[in-house]
Design a protein around this motif. Structure first.
Motif, PDB file in Angstrom:
ATOM      1  N   LYS A  42      13.482  57.074  87.011  1.00 39.97           N
ATOM      2  CA  LYS A  42      12.493  56.161  87.625  1.00 39.97           C
ATOM      3  C   LYS A  42      12.747  54.720  87.186  1.00 39.97           C
ATOM      4  CE  LYS A  42       9.056  56.926  83.989  1.00 39.97           C
ATOM      5  NZ  LYS A  42       7.953  57.791  83.546  1.00 39.97           N
ATOM      6  N   SER A 207      11.516  61.226  75.518  1.00 40.04           N
ATOM      7  CA  SER A 207      12.420  60.599  74.550  1.00 40.04           C
ATOM      8  C   SER A 207      11.886  60.674  73.121  1.00 40.04           C
ATOM      9  CB  SER A 207      12.655  59.137  74.927  1.00 40.04           C
ATOM     10  OG  SER A 207      13.380  59.053  76.130  1.00 40.04           O
ATOM     11  N   GLY A 224      13.879  59.756  79.793  1.00 46.67           N
ATOM     12  CA  GLY A 224      14.150  58.494  80.482  1.00 46.67           C
ATOM     13  C   GLY A 224      14.749  57.459  79.543  1.00 46.67           C
ATOM     14  N   THR A 225      13.877  56.845  78.718  1.00 46.90           N
ATOM     15  CA  THR A 225      14.257  55.708  77.877  1.00 46.90           C
ATOM     16  C   THR A 225      15.515  55.948  77.045  1.00 46.90           C
ATOM     17  OG1 THR A 225      11.887  55.317  77.722  1.00 46.90           O
ATOM     18  CG2 THR A 225      13.289  54.060  76.240  1.00 46.90           C
ATOM     19  N   ARG A 231      12.168  50.677  80.164  1.00 41.60           N
ATOM     20  CA  ARG A 231      11.716  50.285  81.499  1.00 41.60           C
ATOM     21  C   ARG A 231      10.796  49.087  81.391  1.00 41.60           C
ATOM     22  NH1 ARG A 231      11.254  55.809  81.233  1.00 41.60           N
ATOM     23  NH2 ARG A 231       9.134  55.561  80.494  1.00 41.60           N
TER      24      ARG A 231
HETATM   25  C1  LIG Z   1       8.560  58.527  82.493  1.00 49.50           C
HETATM   26  C2  LIG Z   1       8.318  59.960  82.243  1.00 49.50           C
HETATM   27  C3  LIG Z   1       9.113  60.688  81.345  1.00 49.50           C
HETATM   28  C4  LIG Z   1      10.236  60.067  80.529  1.00 49.50           C
HETATM   29  O1  LIG Z   1       9.689  59.364  79.462  1.00 49.50           O
HETATM   30  P1  LIG Z   1      10.631  58.649  78.355  1.00 49.50           P
HETATM   31  O2  LIG Z   1       9.697  58.396  77.241  1.00 49.50           O
HETATM   32  O3  LIG Z   1      11.133  57.389  78.998  1.00 49.50           O
HETATM   33  O4  LIG Z   1      11.715  59.578  78.006  1.00 49.50           O
HETATM   34  C5  LIG Z   1       8.848  62.045  81.188  1.00 49.50           C
HETATM   35  N1  LIG Z   1       7.843  62.656  81.858  1.00 49.50           N
HETATM   36  C6  LIG Z   1       7.050  61.987  82.723  1.00 49.50           C
HETATM   37  C7  LIG Z   1       5.964  62.727  83.427  1.00 49.50           C
HETATM   38  C8  LIG Z   1       7.253  60.623  82.935  1.00 49.50           C
HETATM   39  O5  LIG Z   1       6.457  59.975  83.787  1.00 49.50           O
END
Ligand SMILES: *Cc1c(COP(=O)(O)O)cnc(C)c1O
Length: 235
Positions: A42, A207, A224-225, A231
């Motif tokens: 995302k 993360s 993600g991160t 982000r």
């Molecule tokens: C953004 C998101 C993640 C990833 O989070 P990070 O801390 O960036 O790894 C995981 N699950 C959901 C539901 C998210 O919205």
């Protein structure tokens, strides 16, 4: 940054994350192939999805239909066809779009949403995989079925021919110890599997807390991160 440089950056981050998952599995006495990495792309462009797919990432997660739909299309046109997980709050007017590209919807938390997805997914050649999102602390608002709603939503998904109940998903509440949160989720998963034997997926861990999630039986971690970078905090 050139494509080459971004590729090297993502490859290094991926090796790091896979190392964390491997060490967490080893510490928990679990085989590393029991845990699937879902790369949460995302806010990042389709070019990153394409690079990650080239590096062996099989699953990606997105939380907004308006971003995910064109990204999935662009990736597919470039030959990248990972499994797309929809992980965000889903409005019922978006389900027609989401069922066109998503392989898994992880964020189903109401019977009405399950029914809308079942109608929209009726024309798919394959059933849509669905996880029921659980609110671990029972708080409303941030998404997730609380209390007995979990069983009602699960039954509704399991009863729909166009849907396949895969298991549960949750985000650890901010003010909870992740071990406590994921241990509670694991207990709910064990109860669910008693009545729906195929619903074995536990999508947990991000993360900051993937190690705790793997300790408590996560089969999928959503990262993600640590993979893609920070982000914009507004999104
Ligand atoms: C953004 C998101 C993640 C990833 O989070 P990070 O801390 O960036 O790894 C995981 N699950 C959901 C539901 C998210 O919205």
């Amino acid at each position: 940054m050139t494509d080459q440089e971004r590729r090297a950056q993502l490859a290094a981050a991926l090796a790091e994350v896979n190392g964390r998952i491997g060490r967490a599995c080893a510490a928990a006495g679990r085989p590393a192939d029991e845990v699937t990495l879902v790369a949460v792309t995302k806010t990042y462009p389709a070019s990153d999805v394409i690079l990650l797919a080239g590096l062996g990432v099989t699953d990606v997660g997105e939380n907004r239909d308006q971003d995910a739909a064109p990204k999935a299309e662009e990736a597919r046109a470039a030959g990248a066809t990972p499994r797309w997980h929809f992980i965000g709050q889903l409005q019922r007017n978006k389900v027609r779009s989401v069922v066109r590209y998503a392989d898994v919807v992880e964020s189903v938390d109401s019977v009405r949403l399950a029914e809308a997805l079942a109608r929209a997914a009726a024309d798919r050649p394959e059933p849509l995989d669905v996880l029921v999102q659980v609110s671990i602390d029972g708080a409303a608002g941030r998404g997730g079925a609380a209390g007995d709603e979990l069983w009602r939503v699960s039954d509704s998904v399991a009863d729909a021919n166009a849907l396949r109940l895969g298991g549960v998903m949750a985000v650890a509440p901010m003010d909870w110890d992740p071990d406590r949160a994921f241990s509670a989720l694991h207990a709910l998963s064990e109860r669910l599997v008693k009545t729906h034997s195929g619903a074995t997926v536990i999508s947990a861990g991000m993360s900051g807390d993937l190690e705790a999630a793997v300790r408590h039986g996560a089969t999928h971690v959503r990262i993600g991160t640590s993979l893609l970078g920070m982000r914009n905090p507004l999104r």
